[in-house]
Design a protein around this motif. Structure first.
Motif, PDB file in Angstrom:
ATOM      1  N   MET A 125       0.847  -1.205   0.000  1.00  8.70           N
ATOM      2  CA  MET A 125       0.000   0.000   0.000  1.00  8.70           C
ATOM      3  C   MET A 125       0.877   1.247   0.000  1.00  8.70           C
ATOM      4  O   MET A 125       1.276   1.728   1.030  1.00  8.70           O
ATOM      5  N   GLY A 126       1.192   1.754  -1.176  1.00 10.54           N
ATOM      6  CA  GLY A 126       2.092   2.907  -1.246  1.00 10.54           C
ATOM      7  C   GLY A 126       1.365   4.227  -1.146  1.00 10.54           C
ATOM      8  O   GLY A 126       0.142   4.307  -1.277  1.00 10.54           O
ATOM      9  N   TYR A 127       2.142   5.284  -0.896  1.00  9.75           N
ATOM     10  CA  TYR A 127       1.589   6.641  -0.891  1.00  9.75           C
ATOM     11  C   TYR A 127       1.679   7.238  -2.295  1.00  9.75           C
ATOM     12  O   TYR A 127       2.433   6.754  -3.130  1.00  9.75           O
ATOM     13  N   ARG A 128       0.897   8.306  -2.506  1.00 11.95           N
ATOM     14  CA  ARG A 128       0.960   9.034  -3.770  1.00 11.95           C
ATOM     15  C   ARG A 128       0.947  10.532  -3.445  1.00 11.95           C
ATOM     16  O   ARG A 128       0.690  10.926  -2.313  1.00 11.95           O
ATOM     17  N   PHE A 129       1.159  11.343  -4.486  1.00 14.34           N
ATOM     18  CA  PHE A 129       1.169  12.788  -4.272  1.00 14.34           C
ATOM     19  C   PHE A 129      -0.119  13.275  -3.614  1.00 14.34           C
ATOM     20  O   PHE A 129      -0.094  14.124  -2.712  1.00 14.34           O
ATOM     21  N   THR A 130      -1.254  12.744  -4.060  1.00 15.89           N
ATOM     22  CA  THR A 130      -2.533  13.235  -3.524  1.00 15.89           C
ATOM     23  C   THR A 130      -2.655  12.982  -2.010  1.00 15.89           C
ATOM     24  O   THR A 130      -3.424  13.669  -1.340  1.00 15.89           O
ATOM     25  N   ASP A 131      -1.877  12.035  -1.487  1.00 19.44           N
ATOM     26  CA  ASP A 131      -1.890  11.845  -0.029  1.00 19.44           C
ATOM     27  C   ASP A 131      -1.280  13.059   0.675  1.00 19.44           C
ATOM     28  O   ASP A 131      -1.629  13.349   1.823  1.00 19.44           O
ATOM     29  N   LEU A 132      -0.362  13.742   0.006  1.00 20.65           N
ATOM     30  CA  LEU A 132       0.224  14.956   0.601  1.00 20.65           C
ATOM     31  C   LEU A 132      -0.815  16.076   0.652  1.00 20.65           C
ATOM     32  O   LEU A 132      -0.956  16.762   1.668  1.00 20.65           O
ATOM     33  N   THR A 133      -1.565  16.265  -0.437  1.00 17.65           N
ATOM     34  CA  THR A 133      -2.575  17.341  -0.422  1.00 17.65           C
ATOM     35  C   THR A 133      -3.709  16.997   0.543  1.00 17.65           C
ATOM     36  O   THR A 133      -4.278  17.883   1.171  1.00 17.65           O
ATOM     37  N   THR A 134      -4.010  15.694   0.676  1.00 18.41           N
ATOM     38  CA  THR A 134      -5.044  15.287   1.644  1.00 18.41           C
ATOM     39  C   THR A 134      -4.562  15.549   3.070  1.00 18.41           C
ATOM     40  O   THR A 134      -5.329  16.021   3.913  1.00 18.41           O
ATOM     41  N   ALA A 135      -3.269  15.285   3.325  1.00 21.81           N
ATOM     42  CA  ALA A 135      -2.727  15.442   4.688  1.00 21.81           C
ATOM     43  C   ALA A 135      -2.754  16.903   5.138  1.00 21.81           C
ATOM     44  O   ALA A 135      -2.797  17.179   6.334  1.00 21.81           O
TER      45      ALA A 135
END
Ligand code: HMH
Length: 222
Positions: free
Chosen positions: A1-11
């Motif tokens: 289960m990797g992270y993606r760029f959109t996880d940064l904007t969600t965070a």
């Protein structure tokens, strides 16, 4: 289960939206932005872009592989060839000569943001640096697209800021943004949750400094 760029904007969702939908952006879109604010912003952005080009050069220096080097080169080219080239011409249309640009005093918001990115890149690794740079390249591409999606946005001769939107919706800029997103998605795929938290802190800091940059334009602060 990797992270993606959109996880940064969600965070850092609230800060990210405050940046993308800032009053400066809205007023630029509906053509109500005071010309003095736009001119102040344009001048400071010239200084900003020079330091950001240096940050991409630092990313080139920190690149261990050809693929990484190509991505840093891509960012550097976009700033120097696309943005700064257009910027100087753009400034002269707004009555700001190249001599005036060369003599500018740097505003504190410009110093804070550019030096934060350079410091983050110096003390961290290549991914820290790209994450610190991401609100810039990815953010402005997203802002152009967001503006185009608003019914209040005026385009063409009805908007004196139309050429600014055109620069960031251009194929060249959008392609550079996509390449950066792909590079980030590939690198974020295998970071640990603890590392992701560190990276979201950098992303949030840089996003907050982008908000301050817009505010500097609105307030004409130096
Ligand atoms: C402050 C700022 N952020 C991002 C960009 C896009 O490169 C820019 N020109 N200026």
């Amino acid at each position: 289960m990797g992270y993606r760029f959109t996880d940064l904007t969600t965070a850092c969702h609230d800060d990210w939206r405050a940046y993308i939908e800032h009053d400066f952006v809205r007023q630029l879109g509906n053509a109500t932005l005071p010309e003095a604010s736009f001119r102040h912003y344009l001048k400071q952005d010239y200084l900003f872009l020079i330091h950001f080009a240096r940050a991409y050069a630092l990313a080139a220096y920190k690149s261990p592989t050809l693929a990484d080097l190509r991505q840093a080169h891509e960012g550097l080219k976009t700033i120097v060839d696309v943005e700064l080239g257009l910027h100087v011409g753009f400034c002269s249309e707004w009555g700001i000569s190249e001599e005036a640009l060369a003599e500018l005093q740097e505003a504190r918001a410009t110093m804070a943001y550019t030096r934060y990115v350079l410091d983050t890149g110096n003390r961290g690794d290549l991914l820290d640096l790209h994450v610190a740079l991401a609100p810039c390249l990815v953010g402005y591409g997203e802002i152009a697209n967001w503006l185009n999606a608003q019914s209040t946005t005026l385009r063409g001769t009805h908007n004196p800021f139309d050429a600014w939107i055109a620069m960031y919706e251009s194929e060249e800029f959008q392609a550079a943004m996509q390449a950066e997103l792909e590079w980030l998605d590939a690198r974020l795929a295998d970071v640990t949750p603890a590392r992701f938290n560190e990276l979201s802190k950098i992303f949030r800091d840089a996003t907050r400094l982008e908000i301050d940059f817009w505010q500097m334009g609105l307030d004409l602060s130096d």
